[in-house]
Design a protein around this motif. Structure first.
Motif, PDB file in Angstrom:
ATOM      1  N   ALA A  55      -0.565 -18.939  46.049  1.00  0.00           N
ATOM      2  CA  ALA A  55      -0.013 -19.873  46.949  1.00  0.00           C
ATOM      3  C   ALA A  55       1.011 -20.631  46.085  1.00  0.00           C
ATOM      4  O   ALA A  55       0.686 -21.046  45.125  1.00  0.00           O
ATOM      5  CB  ALA A  55      -0.875 -20.652  47.558  1.00  0.00           C
ATOM      6  N   HIS A  56       2.307 -20.737  46.364  1.00  0.00           N
ATOM      7  CA  HIS A  56       3.352 -21.746  46.003  1.00  0.00           C
ATOM      8  C   HIS A  56       4.207 -22.360  46.640  1.00  0.00           C
ATOM      9  O   HIS A  56       4.043 -22.306  47.784  1.00  0.00           O
ATOM     10  CB  HIS A  56       4.094 -20.853  45.048  1.00  0.00           C
TER      11      HIS A  56
ATOM     12  N   CYS B  52      -4.301 -13.468  46.390  1.00  0.00           N
ATOM     13  CA  CYS B  52      -3.188 -14.549  47.249  1.00  0.00           C
ATOM     14  C   CYS B  52      -2.746 -15.709  46.163  1.00  0.00           C
ATOM     15  O   CYS B  52      -3.665 -16.486  45.808  1.00  0.00           O
ATOM     16  CB  CYS B  52      -3.850 -14.959  48.183  1.00  0.00           C
TER      17      CYS B  52
ATOM     18  N   ASN C 245       1.841 -13.481  48.140  1.00  0.00           N
ATOM     19  CA  ASN C 245       2.145 -14.846  48.187  1.00  0.00           C
ATOM     20  C   ASN C 245       2.468 -15.594  49.474  1.00  0.00           C
ATOM     21  O   ASN C 245       2.761 -14.870  50.441  1.00  0.00           O
ATOM     22  CB  ASN C 245       3.365 -14.864  47.284  1.00  0.00           C
ATOM     23  N   VAL C 246       2.161 -16.843  49.503  1.00  0.00           N
ATOM     24  CA  VAL C 246       2.352 -17.691  50.602  1.00  0.00           C
ATOM     25  C   VAL C 246       3.328 -18.837  50.107  1.00  0.00           C
ATOM     26  O   VAL C 246       2.767 -19.269  49.017  1.00  0.00           O
ATOM     27  CB  VAL C 246       1.120 -17.933  51.278  1.00  0.00           C
TER      28      VAL C 246
ATOM     29  N   TYR D  33      -6.912 -20.645  48.683  1.00  0.00           N
ATOM     30  CA  TYR D  33      -6.503 -19.491  48.115  1.00  0.00           C
ATOM     31  C   TYR D  33      -6.926 -19.097  46.744  1.00  0.00           C
ATOM     32  O   TYR D  33      -7.505 -19.759  46.197  1.00  0.00           O
ATOM     33  CB  TYR D  33      -4.739 -19.870  47.790  1.00  0.00           C
TER      34      TYR D  33
ATOM     35  N   LEU E  56      -0.350 -27.695  49.742  1.00  0.00           N
ATOM     36  CA  LEU E  56      -1.225 -26.783  48.679  1.00  0.00           C
ATOM     37  C   LEU E  56      -2.179 -27.367  48.054  1.00  0.00           C
ATOM     38  O   LEU E  56      -3.333 -26.875  47.720  1.00  0.00           O
ATOM     39  CB  LEU E  56      -0.154 -26.235  47.721  1.00  0.00           C
TER      40      LEU E  56
ATOM     41  N   SER F 224      -3.318 -21.093  43.111  1.00  0.00           N
ATOM     42  CA  SER F 224      -2.354 -21.659  44.114  1.00  0.00           C
ATOM     43  C   SER F 224      -1.502 -22.718  42.906  1.00  0.00           C
ATOM     44  O   SER F 224      -2.235 -23.367  42.012  1.00  0.00           O
ATOM     45  CB  SER F 224      -3.137 -22.682  44.702  1.00  0.00           C
TER      46      SER F 224
END
Length: 286
Positions: free
Chosen positions: A5-6, A3, A34-35, A51, A42, A54
């Protein structure tokens, strides 16, 4: 499944979406999901270890150094530009003015606190800061991401965070804004592959800027128009985003030094000590 994260701002989407569109892939066959979340969310999630990979503010990294390695790719720096402290044209700021910032651990918030120690700070989602200034909830606010390109005509720039940074540095080091970090519990060969895949994604995105920009605009995932997107990517998603250079590393180290001197960080750090040791791969196949 890894995963990633952005943030939902244009440069992060641009740099990651070469993976979404299948233009690059993992040499180990690792799959990615992705999230997208705002940057302070974040930062807070990274502190909790939420995550695998990130986007983070460089200002947040010292707080997660034991559990996350710092990546060399997907970086955003200011070079003569960056976040902006804005206010209404008619507002005169006192020493203890009330200001809205995008999050406690963001780079801009740390630099702001060093420059304005008496200011009364409230933290807000970066998308709410402009309206908070306009409606009088706060006296001023620091705009980040695409907000710096186009804000209400009733507002003016009081000060550039870049100028504050330059005064603290005494040299034109690039301003370290956004980076990426990877969970240390991930095996080293996987970690090296993840960093390599993300690096390729940024490189491919930069080389195919027009095509990728058009695809993102057509899908409605970008908050700005075509002209603003081009301007924003030129600032924050460019050749200097592919892999950290020596000047950028010096900028990160300067941020860590300033934070340590102000007792925001508990140790004095060098970013070089916190990267994934990619030399392992060369030794492995030698």
């Amino acid at each position: 499944m890894i995963c990633v994260a952005h943030s939902p701002d244009a440069d992060d989407l641009f740099m990651y979406y070469a993976i979404v569109f299948g233009w690059v892939g993992s040499s180990l066959g690792q799959r990615f999901e992705n999230v997208a979340l705002d940057i302070q969310t974040l930062n807070a999630a990274a502190i909790k270890g939420t995550y695998d990979v990130s986007a983070i503010s460089f200002g947040a990294y010292p707080f997660i150094r034991e559990n996350f390695a710092l990546l060399r790719t997907g970086v955003s720096f200011g070079q003569g530009y960056g976040p902006k402290l804005i206010k209404k044209k008619t507002t005169h700021l006192k020493k203890n003015f009330k200001v809205a910032l995008s999050g406690q651990h963001t780079t801009n918030a740390i630099i702001f606190r060093l420059a304005y120690p008496q200011a009364k700070i409230v933290y807000k989602n970066f998308l709410e800061i402009e309206s908070a200034v306009i409606n009088g909830e706060v006296d001023a606010g620091v705009l980040i991401h695409e907000s710096i390109l186009n804000f209400d005509s009733s507002l003016v720039v009081e000060r550039e965070i870049w100028d504050i940074w330059h005064e603290f540095c005494g040299a034109e080091l690039p301003l370290p804004l956004g980076g990426m970090a990877l969970r240390r519990s991930i095996s080293l060969n996987q970690a090296i592959d993840i960093e390599s895949t993300l690096t390729k994604a940024v490189e491919v995105a930069v080389k195919n800027k027009k095509i990728l920009s058009k695809m993102l605009l057509e899908r409605g995932v970008i908050r700005v128009n075509e002209k603003e997107l081009d301007t924003y990517l030129n600032l924050y998603a460019n050749n200097d985003s592919i892999s950290l250079n020596d000047m950028q590393k010096q900028g990160i180290d300067k941020l860590f030094e300033l934070g340590f001197q102000a007792e925001i960080y508990d140790i004095l750090m060098r970013c070089e000590d916190y990267f994934i040791p990619t030399e392992y791969q060369d030794l492995r196949f030698s």
